[in-house]
Write a protein that holds these residues in place. Sequence first.
Motif, PDB file in Angstrom:
ATOM      1  N   GLY A  27     -19.170 -12.061   0.194  1.00 53.03           N
ATOM      2  CA  GLY A  27     -17.807 -12.423   0.564  1.00 53.03           C
ATOM      3  C   GLY A  27     -17.015 -12.935  -0.614  1.00 53.03           C
ATOM      4  N   ILE A  28     -17.669 -13.703  -1.497  1.00 54.97           N
ATOM      5  CA  ILE A  28     -16.989 -14.189  -2.698  1.00 54.97           C
ATOM      6  C   ILE A  28     -16.668 -13.031  -3.643  1.00 54.97           C
ATOM      7  CG2 ILE A  28     -17.275 -15.609  -4.771  1.00 54.97           C
ATOM      8  CD1 ILE A  28     -18.929 -17.543  -3.066  1.00 54.97           C
ATOM      9  N   LEU A  29     -17.619 -12.114  -3.811  1.00 55.80           N
ATOM     10  CA  LEU A  29     -17.385 -10.963  -4.684  1.00 55.80           C
ATOM     11  C   LEU A  29     -16.230 -10.105  -4.175  1.00 55.80           C
ATOM     12  CD1 LEU A  29     -21.043  -9.803  -5.460  1.00 55.80           C
ATOM     13  CD2 LEU A  29     -19.464 -10.980  -6.997  1.00 55.80           C
ATOM     14  N   ALA A  30     -16.096 -10.003  -2.858  1.00 60.87           N
ATOM     15  CA  ALA A  30     -15.024  -9.175  -2.296  1.00 60.87           C
ATOM     16  C   ALA A  30     -13.646  -9.732  -2.588  1.00 60.87           C
ATOM     17  CB  ALA A  30     -15.218  -9.026  -0.782  1.00 60.87           C
ATOM     18  N   ASP A  31     -13.555 -11.020  -2.908  1.00 62.52           N
ATOM     19  CA  ASP A  31     -12.257 -11.637  -3.201  1.00 62.52           C
ATOM     20  C   ASP A  31     -11.775 -11.364  -4.622  1.00 62.52           C
ATOM     21  OD1 ASP A  31     -11.820 -12.717  -0.695  1.00 62.52           O
ATOM     22  OD2 ASP A  31     -12.919 -14.557  -1.137  1.00 62.52           O
ATOM     23  N   PHE A  32     -12.665 -10.861  -5.485  1.00 60.34           N
ATOM     24  CA  PHE A  32     -12.247 -10.536  -6.846  1.00 60.34           C
ATOM     25  C   PHE A  32     -11.430  -9.239  -6.834  1.00 60.34           C
ATOM     26  CE2 PHE A  32     -15.986 -13.200  -7.834  1.00 60.34           C
ATOM     27  CZ  PHE A  32     -15.404 -14.082  -8.740  1.00 60.34           C
ATOM     28  N   LYS A  33     -10.283  -9.265  -7.517  1.00 60.95           N
ATOM     29  CA  LYS A  33      -9.394  -8.107  -7.507  1.00 60.95           C
ATOM     30  C   LYS A  33      -9.981  -6.909  -8.234  1.00 60.95           C
ATOM     31  CE  LYS A  33      -5.149 -10.834  -7.140  1.00 60.95           C
ATOM     32  NZ  LYS A  33      -3.823 -11.135  -7.735  1.00 60.95           N
ATOM     33  N   TRP A  34     -10.860  -7.142  -9.199  1.00 64.62           N
ATOM     34  CA  TRP A  34     -11.406  -6.037  -9.985  1.00 64.62           C
ATOM     35  C   TRP A  34     -12.617  -5.386  -9.322  1.00 64.62           C
ATOM     36  CZ3 TRP A  34     -16.414  -7.197 -11.420  1.00 64.62           C
ATOM     37  CH2 TRP A  34     -16.762  -8.566 -11.426  1.00 64.62           C
ATOM     38  N   ILE A  35     -13.000  -5.862  -8.130  1.00 64.49           N
ATOM     39  CA  ILE A  35     -14.131  -5.268  -7.410  1.00 64.49           C
ATOM     40  C   ILE A  35     -13.603  -4.476  -6.216  1.00 64.49           C
ATOM     41  CG2 ILE A  35     -16.149  -5.761  -5.962  1.00 64.49           C
ATOM     42  CD1 ILE A  35     -16.847  -8.034  -7.741  1.00 64.49           C
ATOM     43  N   ASN A  36     -14.011  -3.225  -6.123  1.00 62.52           N
ATOM     44  CA  ASN A  36     -13.639  -2.367  -5.006  1.00 62.52           C
ATOM     45  C   ASN A  36     -14.620  -2.623  -3.861  1.00 62.52           C
ATOM     46  OD1 ASN A  36     -13.686   0.121  -3.285  1.00 62.52           O
ATOM     47  ND2 ASN A  36     -12.038   0.704  -4.677  1.00 62.52           N
ATOM     48  N   THR A  37     -14.112  -3.108  -2.752  1.00 65.22           N
ATOM     49  CA  THR A  37     -14.994  -3.490  -1.647  1.00 65.22           C
ATOM     50  C   THR A  37     -15.713  -2.290  -1.032  1.00 65.22           C
ATOM     51  OG1 THR A  37     -13.041  -3.414  -0.211  1.00 65.22           O
ATOM     52  CG2 THR A  37     -13.732  -5.563  -1.022  1.00 65.22           C
ATOM     53  N   LEU A  38     -15.078  -1.123  -1.041  1.00 69.18           N
ATOM     54  CA  LEU A  38     -15.738   0.046  -0.477  1.00 69.18           C
ATOM     55  C   LEU A  38     -16.951   0.434  -1.306  1.00 69.18           C
ATOM     56  CD1 LEU A  38     -15.824   2.332   1.576  1.00 69.18           C
ATOM     57  CD2 LEU A  38     -14.299   3.635   0.103  1.00 69.18           C
ATOM     58  N   TYR A  39     -16.799   0.463  -2.630  1.00 67.99           N
ATOM     59  CA  TYR A  39     -17.940   0.777  -3.490  1.00 67.99           C
ATOM     60  C   TYR A  39     -19.012  -0.312  -3.414  1.00 67.99           C
ATOM     61  CZ  TYR A  39     -15.325   4.638  -5.573  1.00 67.99           C
ATOM     62  OH  TYR A  39     -14.640   5.806  -5.784  1.00 67.99           O
ATOM     63  N   LEU A  40     -18.588  -1.559  -3.277  1.00 64.66           N
ATOM     64  CA  LEU A  40     -19.562  -2.642  -3.118  1.00 64.66           C
ATOM     65  C   LEU A  40     -20.375  -2.445  -1.845  1.00 64.66           C
ATOM     66  CD1 LEU A  40     -20.684  -5.409  -4.037  1.00 64.66           C
ATOM     67  CD2 LEU A  40     -18.819  -6.489  -2.751  1.00 64.66           C
ATOM     68  N   TYR A  41     -19.708  -2.052  -0.772  1.00 67.65           N
ATOM     69  CA  TYR A  41     -20.412  -1.802   0.487  1.00 67.65           C
ATOM     70  C   TYR A  41     -21.364  -0.615   0.354  1.00 67.65           C
ATOM     71  CZ  TYR A  41     -21.110  -1.106   5.494  1.00 67.65           C
ATOM     72  OH  TYR A  41     -21.668  -0.959   6.744  1.00 67.65           O
ATOM     73  N   VAL A  42     -20.930   0.434  -0.347  1.00 67.11           N
ATOM     74  CA  VAL A  42     -21.789   1.600  -0.554  1.00 67.11           C
ATOM     75  C   VAL A  42     -23.037   1.210  -1.341  1.00 67.11           C
ATOM     76  CG1 VAL A  42     -21.942   3.823  -1.742  1.00 67.11           C
ATOM     77  CG2 VAL A  42     -19.940   3.296  -0.356  1.00 67.11           C
ATOM     78  N   ILE A  43     -22.878   0.366  -2.344  1.00 63.84           N
ATOM     79  CA  ILE A  43     -24.031  -0.067  -3.147  1.00 63.84           C
ATOM     80  C   ILE A  43     -25.045  -0.797  -2.275  1.00 63.84           C
ATOM     81  CG2 ILE A  43     -24.725  -1.658  -4.982  1.00 63.84           C
ATOM     82  CD1 ILE A  43     -22.134  -0.917  -6.430  1.00 63.84           C
ATOM     83  N   THR A  44     -24.557  -1.663  -1.374  1.00 62.09           N
ATOM     84  CA  THR A  44     -25.495  -2.374  -0.488  1.00 62.09           C
ATOM     85  C   THR A  44     -26.233  -1.397   0.427  1.00 62.09           C
ATOM     86  OG1 THR A  44     -23.757  -2.773   1.170  1.00 62.09           O
ATOM     87  CG2 THR A  44     -24.089  -4.452  -0.533  1.00 62.09           C
ATOM     88  N   LEU A  45     -25.563  -0.336   0.862  1.00 60.62           N
ATOM     89  CA  LEU A  45     -26.239   0.653   1.709  1.00 60.62           C
ATOM     90  C   LEU A  45     -27.328   1.384   0.930  1.00 60.62           C
ATOM     91  CD1 LEU A  45     -23.282   2.304   3.705  1.00 60.62           C
ATOM     92  CD2 LEU A  45     -24.796   0.463   4.428  1.00 60.62           C
TER      93      LEU A  45
END
Length: 507
Positions: free
Chosen positions: A359-377
């Motif tokens: 949740g903290i990482l998702a608040d960073f503007k330079w992180i794309n939440t969709l790609y972050l979610y894909v990485i976790t999958l």
Amino acid sequence: MVFRKPPDGGWGWVIVVVSFFTQFLCYGSPLAVGVLYLEWLDAFGEGKGKTAWVGSLANGIGLLASPVCSICVSSFGARPVAIFSGFMVAGGLMMSSFAPNIYFLYLSYGIVVGLGCGLLYTATVTITCQYFDKRRGLALGLISTGSSVGLFIYAALQRELIDLYGLDGCLLIVGALSLNILACGSLMRPLESSDSPSPEKSCVDKVPDQCFVYHEKEKTVEENISILEKGCIDEKCVNNVPDFKQDNIINKNVLSSINVNEKDTYKKKVVEQTNFCKQLAKRKWQLYLNYWEETIVLFKNKVFSALFVAILLFDIGGFPPSLLMEDVARSANIDEEDYHMPLISIIGIMTAVGKLILGILADFKWINTLYLYVITLLMTGVALFAIPFAKSYLTLAMLSGILGFLTGNWSIFPYVTTKTVGIEKLTHAYGILMFFAGLGNSLGPPIVGWFYDWTQEYDTAFYFSGFCVLLGGFLLLLAALPCWNACTNQSSKLPPNTYSYKVASSA
């Protein structure tokens, strides 16, 4: 009803505390059902696939019934629903202690407890959103950790209670603990309504006020006198009749005149009500058509379609470890002396950590939440493939921690949905996705259990689980590639209400 402005504090923090403990008490046992799963296997002697339905129903039925839960909270309020659901969860757990067979557990533990948890989740989220606006993300994050902490504590607690009092005693005690939900629910004081008058509603909006059975208004004295005067027009005929019949004739004339007026008024009311019902039916039908049109538009969005497939496959493959990891350790013949902590407890505490960090990482503007979610999958799929190679408690504990941390991607799933469909479509899209997430939760553990019953080992089952999660992750990654946006820009202008996902956008 119009609520006043959220206070973002004050009694709202009490709401956060009681909502945290509500989720802790209601989700503790269903999420830690893996400990009970082993006892049910020994007690009823059924197959692993059939027994796994109990835990999968308890965790999936609440998501499947999320539309019904939302209607209940909207109609009756968070406090009454929370108190009623507390009785459901406690009663279902206590009833489960008297279960004569596995089918009884489907009803008592799977449906009753699961539906109660779904109602409580909706109630806690709703009342928290009413009290918070600017700090809503923090408040929702705090209450969502209640279920993860409950998983961590209840896994060890239920095992200890089973050793001391047996399976039936454990369920009775856990059910009694769930009665504390009633105290938490009683503190969910609804936010006071605003003093400003609500805007005037249209005729069709006032359905409860308009739908009444016709009753003629009671007539005044002047109206009755005029009716009597009209009834005496045929006075000549009445004078020629004996006195004892005059009263009867007058009464007949009066009644006939009243019946004529009543019929005319009644016909007018019937026409008005018929037109109103036609307008209401037409409006409801139009809303129904609009809903399905919006649904079709959502599925035309390639990223949303891939997200729908990904969440379904993720829950089919990623949820079984939290239910079956204890049985995996027993099947690997790991000594109980090496058991320093239940594997489910490790999953629970790491899930809470994962929710917070992701949740903290998702608040960073330079992180794309969709790609972050894909990485976790993708990482979850790899970890599931590694489970068959783990033959010691240490390796299983490490994999449990990794899987628990990655399961914390639930905290960023609303971010991903919002960036995919937009804030205007969030409620509609999220409801669809949660329904299929519940379907995946319900199907995942039984499928893995059936693989074990078929092959007498968990290796094939977890290969299948890993393949499902990896497939969903790769489909979502392909749908979000930048090349699709380039093709879209070269094509003709997009039709109205069509959404495209820009991979360079921030969370």
